[in-house]
Scaffold this motif. Structure first.
Motif, PDB file in Angstrom:
ATOM      1  N   ILE A 142       0.838  -1.166  -0.249  1.00 21.24           N
ATOM      2  CA  ILE A 142      -0.078  -0.030   0.122  1.00 21.24           C
ATOM      3  C   ILE A 142       0.849   1.294   0.054  1.00 21.24           C
ATOM      4  O   ILE A 142       0.563   2.209  -0.552  1.00 21.24           O
ATOM      5  CB  ILE A 142      -0.971   0.031   1.151  1.00 21.24           C
ATOM      6  N   ILE A 143       1.913   1.365   0.843  1.00 18.36           N
ATOM      7  CA  ILE A 143       2.743   2.532   0.849  1.00 18.36           C
ATOM      8  C   ILE A 143       3.657   2.599  -0.408  1.00 18.36           C
ATOM      9  O   ILE A 143       3.452   3.665  -0.859  1.00 18.36           O
ATOM     10  CB  ILE A 143       3.672   2.181   1.944  1.00 18.36           C
ATOM     11  N   ARG A 144       3.964   1.429  -0.982  1.00 19.64           N
ATOM     12  CA  ARG A 144       4.475   1.740  -2.655  1.00 19.64           C
ATOM     13  C   ARG A 144       3.574   1.997  -3.603  1.00 19.64           C
ATOM     14  O   ARG A 144       4.024   3.146  -4.108  1.00 19.64           O
ATOM     15  CB  ARG A 144       5.044   0.135  -3.115  1.00 19.64           C
ATOM     16  N   GLU A 145       2.433   1.694  -3.393  1.00 13.65           N
ATOM     17  CA  GLU A 145       1.266   2.234  -4.089  1.00 13.65           C
ATOM     18  C   GLU A 145       1.053   3.670  -4.186  1.00 13.65           C
ATOM     19  O   GLU A 145       0.670   4.326  -5.015  1.00 13.65           O
ATOM     20  CB  GLU A 145      -0.085   1.328  -3.861  1.00 13.65           C
ATOM     21  N   LYS A 146       0.958   3.994  -2.804  1.00 16.47           N
ATOM     22  CA  LYS A 146       0.731   5.357  -2.407  1.00 16.47           C
ATOM     23  C   LYS A 146       1.968   6.481  -3.167  1.00 16.47           C
ATOM     24  O   LYS A 146       1.722   7.356  -3.610  1.00 16.47           O
ATOM     25  CB  LYS A 146       0.764   5.670  -0.916  1.00 16.47           C
ATOM     26  N   GLU A 147       3.263   6.091  -3.034  1.00 17.13           N
ATOM     27  CA  GLU A 147       4.140   6.502  -3.590  1.00 17.13           C
ATOM     28  C   GLU A 147       4.177   6.639  -5.071  1.00 17.13           C
ATOM     29  O   GLU A 147       4.755   7.935  -5.455  1.00 17.13           O
ATOM     30  CB  GLU A 147       5.691   5.924  -3.027  1.00 17.13           C
ATOM     31  N   SER A 149       1.497   6.558  -6.901  1.00 14.23           N
ATOM     32  CA  SER A 149       0.467   7.622  -7.267  1.00 14.23           C
ATOM     33  C   SER A 149       0.934   8.988  -7.175  1.00 14.23           C
ATOM     34  O   SER A 149       0.419   9.732  -7.883  1.00 14.23           O
ATOM     35  CB  SER A 149      -0.780   7.047  -6.696  1.00 14.23           C
ATOM     36  N   LYS A 150       1.660   9.187  -6.094  1.00 13.84           N
ATOM     37  CA  LYS A 150       2.268  10.596  -5.878  1.00 13.84           C
ATOM     38  C   LYS A 150       2.988  11.208  -6.938  1.00 13.84           C
ATOM     39  O   LYS A 150       3.198  12.091  -7.468  1.00 13.84           O
ATOM     40  CB  LYS A 150       2.761  10.865  -4.520  1.00 13.84           C
TER      41      LYS A 150
END
Length: 153
Positions: A142-147, A149-150
């Motif tokens: 999830i953290i990788r996905e957020k990074e 998308s940013k």
């Protein structure tokens, strides 16, 4: 009367329960140690053994279920205090909550073993380990996905 009246059957009984509590805490401890958390291979087995030991003592010297429940209440409260020390807050970021919850769960493993409720202790150990293992992988994803998308913005 001997200076030390040793009941070897009682020692064996208690040693068995303390060993089971210790072993059931190891997968959780291994996960926390592997993730380089503040508590690990030493803390979790000690919490399980200590909570089991306190409960075994209470069960052997107290004569009512009400008194034994007060011992368990004290264990739950004390372990919550220890777990609270694992939680760190820094500029709006909070860390250590999974470790704190795991410490609390490990105490429940110890008390369950003391009461010979091995099915509860085993399930607590398994669920805690799976939650930390699978939850850690999911959290990183999830953290990788957020990074990602940013960085796409």
């Amino acid at each position: 009367m001997e200076l030390f009246d040793i009941d070897w059957a009682q020692i064996s009984y208690n040693l068995t329960r303390l060993t089971i509590a210790y072993i059931l805490a190891l997968p959780i401890a291994w996960n926390r140690e592997r993730e380089v958390r503040s508590a690990g291979l030493r803390t979790f087995p000690l919490v399980a053994v200590a909570s089991c030991g306190f409960m075994l003592q209470g069960m052997s010297v107290l004569d009512t279920t009400d008194a034994e429940s007060r011992v368990m209440y004290g264990i739950i409260t004390g372990i919550g205090f220890i777990g609270g020390g694992a939680i760190l807050k820094d500029k709006g970021n909070v860390s250590g909550t999974a470790t704190a919850a795991s410490i609390w769960s490990t105490g429940a493993i110890g008390t369950a073993v003391a009461w010979q409720r091995y099915e509860i202790a085993l399930l607590l150990s398994l669920l805690n380990f799976l939650t930390l293992s699978i939850g850690g992988v999911l959290k990183k994803s999830i953290i990788r996905e957020k990074e990602n998308s940013k960085s796409d913005e």
